[in-house]
Scaffold this active site. Structure first.
Site, PDB file in Angstrom:
ATOM      1  N   HIS A  64       0.765  -1.202  -0.150  1.00  0.00           N
ATOM      2  CA  HIS A  64      -0.124   0.170   0.128  1.00  0.00           C
ATOM      3  C   HIS A  64       1.038   1.563   0.101  1.00  0.00           C
ATOM      4  CE1 HIS A  64       0.128  -0.178   4.714  1.00  0.00           C
ATOM      5  NE2 HIS A  64       0.735   1.132   3.956  1.00  0.00           N
ATOM      6  N   ASP A 109       0.785  -7.366   1.590  1.00  0.00           N
ATOM      7  CA  ASP A 109       0.573  -6.418   2.073  1.00  0.00           C
ATOM      8  C   ASP A 109       1.827  -6.239   2.035  1.00  0.00           C
ATOM      9  OD1 ASP A 109       0.636  -3.777   2.480  1.00  0.00           O
ATOM     10  OD2 ASP A 109       0.311  -3.353   3.949  1.00  0.00           O
ATOM     11  N   SER A 203       4.457   2.815   7.454  1.00  0.00           N
ATOM     12  CA  SER A 203       4.193   1.612   7.555  1.00  0.00           C
ATOM     13  C   SER A 203       5.442   1.448   6.459  1.00  0.00           C
ATOM     14  CB  SER A 203       2.653   1.883   6.105  1.00  0.00           C
ATOM     15  OG  SER A 203       1.465   1.929   5.957  1.00  0.00           O
TER      16      SER A 203
END
EC number: 3.4.21.-
Length: 257
Positions: A64, A109, A203
């Site tokens: 992402h 992910d 992230s």
């Protein structure tokens, strides 16, 4: 409510640099300048993520975190104070499980980036080895990144923050996030009392358990660092065959189901 731990940053960068916060990723401390030679900072489309250098030419991060105009900074500690080891790279190739959009909050992910040019090892640039054994529940894990250090407002630090959290049983996260399936390629980690957590802007960064690179920051509770709301991390060990296959040039290799 859950939070994908990526952060729009360019509009607030100047303000964040000007702030001096005693708040400690969240709940951590300033990382030692020598403890994160593998940690990279990823900018794209006015957002920021983290990532991990796994050899001189490859970086592992979250799917992402994909976007246009990506820049990858290595050898960085302070955003404001340059050092002779800092290097800037852009992606030469990006690899995903199936496609750049075929991931969920609990599966696939993960993104593998080949740099446009290799980097040389130096005092502040060195890869982190892939794990040699699977993660173990109860392990103490290290998180780190330049993400926000406040759970309720965006406050970006100049230098990365580090904190220790615990690797929890996956069922702990299933109890908190009912949308999670019975099994997944995801790790559950955090502090059940709250106060320590990865957050927006972290992230793609590493989860290092007992010295091994076991996870990639993916998503978690919003606000971050709340009691009984641990974070979710992509399981690196489960993706080893895919990672090694891509690096070896086998683009037909598939991710685990």
């Amino acid at each position: 409510m859950v939070l994908i731990r990526v952060l729009a940053n360019l509009l607030i960068l100047q303000l964040s640099y000007a702030q001096k916060s005693s708040e400690l990723v969240i709940g951590g401390d300033e990382c030692n300048i020598n403890e994160h030679p593998f940690l990279v900072l990823v900018y794209y489309d006015d957002y920021q993520c983290g990532g991990t250098l796994i050899n001189e030419e490859w970086v592992l991060t979250a799917a992402h975190c994909n976007g246009e105009n990506m820049e990858i900074y290595l050898g960085m500690h302070s955003k404001k104070v340059p050092n002779k080891d800092r290097r800037r790279r852009v992606p030469k190739e990006k690899f995903f499980c199936d496609s750049s959009k075929n991931y969920t909050k609990w599966n696939k992910d993960i993104m593998l980036i080949r740099l446009n040019r290799p980097v040389r090892k130096s005092a502040h640039i060195a890869p982190l080895s892939l794990p040699s054994s699977p993660p173990s529940v109860g392990s103490v894990c290290r998180i780190m990144g330049w993400g926000t250090i406040s759970p309720t407002k965006v406050t970006l630090p100049d230098v990365p923050r580090c904190a220790n959290i615990n690797l929890l049983d996956y069922e702990v996260c299933r109890a908190v996030y009912p949308e999670l399936p019975a099994t997944s390629r995801t790790l559950c980690a955090g502090i059940l009392e709250g106060g320590k957590d990865s957050c927006g802007g972290d992230s793609g960064g590493p989860l290092i358990c007992n010295g091994q690179f076991q996870g990639i920051v993916s998503w978690g509770g919003d606000p971050c660092a709340q009691p009984h709301e641990p974070g979710l991390y992509t399981n690196v060990f489960d993706h080893l065959d895919w990672i090694k296959g891509i690096i070896a040039g086998n683009t037909d290799v598939t991710c685990p189901l």
